[in-house]
Write a protein that holds these residues in place. Structure first.
Motif, mmCIF file in Angstrom:
data_model
loop_
_atom_site.group_PDB
_atom_site.id
_atom_site.type_symbol
_atom_site.label_atom_id
_atom_site.label_comp_id
_atom_site.label_asym_id
_atom_site.label_seq_id
_atom_site.Cartn_x
_atom_site.Cartn_y
_atom_site.Cartn_z
ATOM 1 N N GLY A 14 -7.024 0.128 5.721
ATOM 2 C CA GLY A 14 -7.337 -1.071 4.958
ATOM 3 C C GLY A 14 -6.290 -2.159 5.011
ATOM 4 N N THR A 15 -5.608 -2.302 6.158
ATOM 5 C CA THR A 15 -4.552 -3.321 6.265
ATOM 6 C C THR A 15 -4.897 -4.404 7.273
ATOM 7 N N GLY A 16 -6.187 -4.589 7.570
ATOM 8 C CA GLY A 16 -6.589 -5.704 8.422
ATOM 9 C C GLY A 16 -6.761 -5.317 9.871
ATOM 10 N N ASP A 17 -7.033 -6.340 10.680
ATOM 11 C CA ASP A 17 -7.262 -6.168 12.105
ATOM 12 C C ASP A 17 -6.407 -7.186 12.871
ATOM 13 N N PRO A 18 -5.411 -6.758 13.639
ATOM 14 C CA PRO A 18 -5.034 -5.363 13.857
ATOM 15 C C PRO A 18 -4.358 -4.760 12.633
ATOM 16 N N ARG B 255 2.724 -5.135 13.034
ATOM 17 C CA ARG B 255 1.326 -5.543 13.155
ATOM 18 C C ARG B 255 1.170 -6.097 14.565
ATOM 19 N N ALA B 256 0.468 -5.343 15.424
ATOM 20 C CA ALA B 256 0.403 -5.661 16.851
ATOM 21 C C ALA B 256 1.836 -5.678 17.399
ATOM 22 N N ASP B 257 2.318 -6.811 17.932
ATOM 23 C CA ASP B 257 3.666 -6.887 18.498
ATOM 24 C C ASP B 257 4.677 -7.507 17.540
ATOM 25 N N THR B 258 4.263 -7.761 16.310
ATOM 26 C CA THR B 258 5.151 -8.403 15.350
ATOM 27 C C THR B 258 5.803 -7.363 14.455
ATOM 28 N N TYR B 259 7.127 -7.364 14.433
ATOM 29 C CA TYR B 259 7.868 -6.441 13.582
ATOM 30 C C TYR B 259 7.974 -7.013 12.170
ATOM 31 N N LEU B 260 7.854 -6.127 11.176
ATOM 32 C CA LEU B 260 7.902 -6.527 9.775
ATOM 33 C C LEU B 260 8.846 -5.602 9.012
ATOM 34 N N ASP B 261 9.154 -5.987 7.779
ATOM 35 C CA ASP B 261 10.052 -5.200 6.950
ATOM 36 C C ASP B 261 9.274 -4.056 6.299
ATOM 37 N N PRO B 262 9.561 -2.799 6.637
ATOM 38 C CA PRO B 262 8.797 -1.692 6.041
ATOM 39 C C PRO B 262 8.982 -1.566 4.533
ATOM 40 N N LEU B 263 10.102 -2.041 4.002
ATOM 41 C CA LEU B 263 10.302 -1.968 2.551
ATOM 42 C C LEU B 263 9.289 -2.826 1.803
ATOM 43 N N SER B 264 8.690 -3.812 2.496
ATOM 44 C CA SER B 264 7.698 -4.663 1.836
ATOM 45 C C SER B 264 6.401 -3.907 1.552
ATOM 46 N N LEU B 265 6.238 -2.710 2.127
ATOM 47 C CA LEU B 265 5.073 -1.883 1.811
ATOM 48 C C LEU B 265 5.153 -1.291 0.412
ATOM 49 N N LEU B 266 6.381 -1.116 -0.092
ATOM 50 C CA LEU B 266 6.576 -0.400 -1.346
ATOM 51 C C LEU B 266 6.462 -1.322 -2.550
ATOM 52 N N GLY C 269 -3.239 6.733 6.055
ATOM 53 C CA GLY C 269 -3.666 6.206 7.341
ATOM 54 C C GLY C 269 -4.022 7.304 8.310
ATOM 55 N N ARG C 270 -4.009 6.951 9.591
ATOM 56 C CA ARG C 270 -4.369 7.875 10.666
ATOM 57 C C ARG C 270 -3.213 7.935 11.655
ATOM 58 N N VAL C 271 -2.840 9.139 12.049
ATOM 59 C CA VAL C 271 -1.757 9.318 13.016
ATOM 60 C C VAL C 271 -2.236 8.809 14.377
ATOM 61 N N VAL D 107 0.814 -1.214 0.000
ATOM 62 C CA VAL D 107 0.000 0.000 0.000
ATOM 63 C C VAL D 107 0.847 1.263 0.000
ATOM 64 N N GLY D 108 2.165 1.128 0.097
ATOM 65 C CA GLY D 108 3.038 2.297 0.098
ATOM 66 C C GLY D 108 3.042 2.993 -1.252
ATOM 67 N N ARG D 109 3.076 4.319 -1.219
ATOM 68 C CA ARG D 109 3.087 5.107 -2.447
ATOM 69 C C ARG D 109 4.149 6.191 -2.423
ATOM 70 N N ALA D 110 4.968 6.221 -1.375
ATOM 71 C CA ALA D 110 6.008 7.241 -1.272
ATOM 72 C C ALA D 110 7.081 6.784 -0.310
ATOM 73 N N TRP D 111 8.324 7.197 -0.576
ATOM 74 C CA TRP D 111 9.394 7.010 0.386
ATOM 75 C C TRP D 111 9.204 8.001 1.532
ATOM 76 N N PRO D 112 9.537 7.621 2.753
ATOM 77 C CA PRO D 112 9.382 8.559 3.867
ATOM 78 C C PRO D 112 10.266 9.802 3.747
ATOM 79 N N VAL D 113 11.448 9.644 3.125
ATOM 80 C CA VAL D 113 12.347 10.783 2.914
ATOM 81 C C VAL D 113 12.919 10.689 1.512
ATOM 82 N N GLY D 114 13.084 11.834 0.866
ATOM 83 C CA GLY D 114 13.690 11.872 -0.452
ATOM 84 C C GLY D 114 12.856 11.151 -1.498
ATOM 85 N N SER D 115 13.492 10.917 -2.648
ATOM 86 C CA SER D 115 12.818 10.208 -3.732
ATOM 87 C C SER D 115 13.304 8.774 -3.861
#
Length: 209
Positions: free
Chosen positions: A125-129, A175-186, A105-107, A59-67
């Motif tokens: 739209g990424t599930g529950d939690p 997702r809850a207490d499970t850490y995931l790879d943020p690059l997988s959003l892109l 999303g929501r802050v 669901v990612g559509r932008a890098w958090p910093v830079g291009s």
């Protein structure tokens, strides 16, 4: 009396041996059948280490910093919930750089944790939690509860401490207490995009038979 006590002690000992063997075989069978996921369900704290779970939607559509920032350090999931690892990725960026939401999303949090500015966004739209991204060290400009679009500025990068050799943004995904790879959003087109190149316009090509 001594003989009776002796026989009773031996009966208890002989009964305990097959029960211990049965317990060992049961644990082994559970591990074979369910692997690490089964162990986590039975109380092993490894569930918070970044293990199996629903796939991460792109669901990612932008890098958090830079291009297309450089990744100083990638995601290194720990073997256990309390083990060593790197629960996110570090992206190069100069202090004062705008920090953007990678996905809509929501802050859910905007404040300071242990002296460091942190912004957290629950992804739509990424599930529950839901999935939750975190950005630090960031001086928040977005308020808690605000709805943000992908690419919208949520804060400004603060000078880093000792986390990176140079200034960087630490970007996390949970997702809850499970850490995931943020690059997988892109999506791949955003991960693999190279620098744009403008070609000179010289008019229509000349026809040559």
């Amino acid at each position: 009396m001594r003989a009776e006590r002796f026989l009773r002690t031996w009966r208890v000992a002989l009964w305990a041996v097959p029960m211990a063997l049965l317990s060992t075989l049961s644990v082994a069978a559970a591990l074979v059948a369910g692997g690490p996921a089964a162990a986590a369900r039975d109380g092993d704290p490894g569930g918070g280490s970044g293990g199996a779970g629903p796939p991460v939607p792109t669901v990612g559509r932008a890098w958090p910093v830079g291009s297309r920032p450089s990744v100083v350090r990638g995601w290194e999931p720990p073997a256990t919930a309390y083990g060593h690892g790197h629960r996110g990725v570090d992206l190069t960026a100069a202090p004062g750089s705008p920090v953007r939401a990678a996905a809509p999303g929501r802050v859910s949090f905007a404040g300071r944790v242990a002296g460091r500015g942190v912004v957290s966004v629950e992804l739509t739209g990424t599930g529950d939690p839901p999935l939750r991204t975190t950005y630090e060290p960031v001086r928040a400009t977005a308020k808690k509860g605000a709805e943000v679009a992908a690419g919208e500025v949520v804060g400004v990068l603060e000078p880093a401490g000792s986390h990176c050799p140079a200034s960087c943004l630490h970007w996390g995904l949970r997702r809850a207490d499970t850490y995931l790879d943020p690059l997988s959003l892109l999506p791949p087109w955003l991960l693999d995009r190279g620098p744009s190149r403008l070609l000179p316009v010289t008019g229509p090509p000349e026809y040559r038979p």
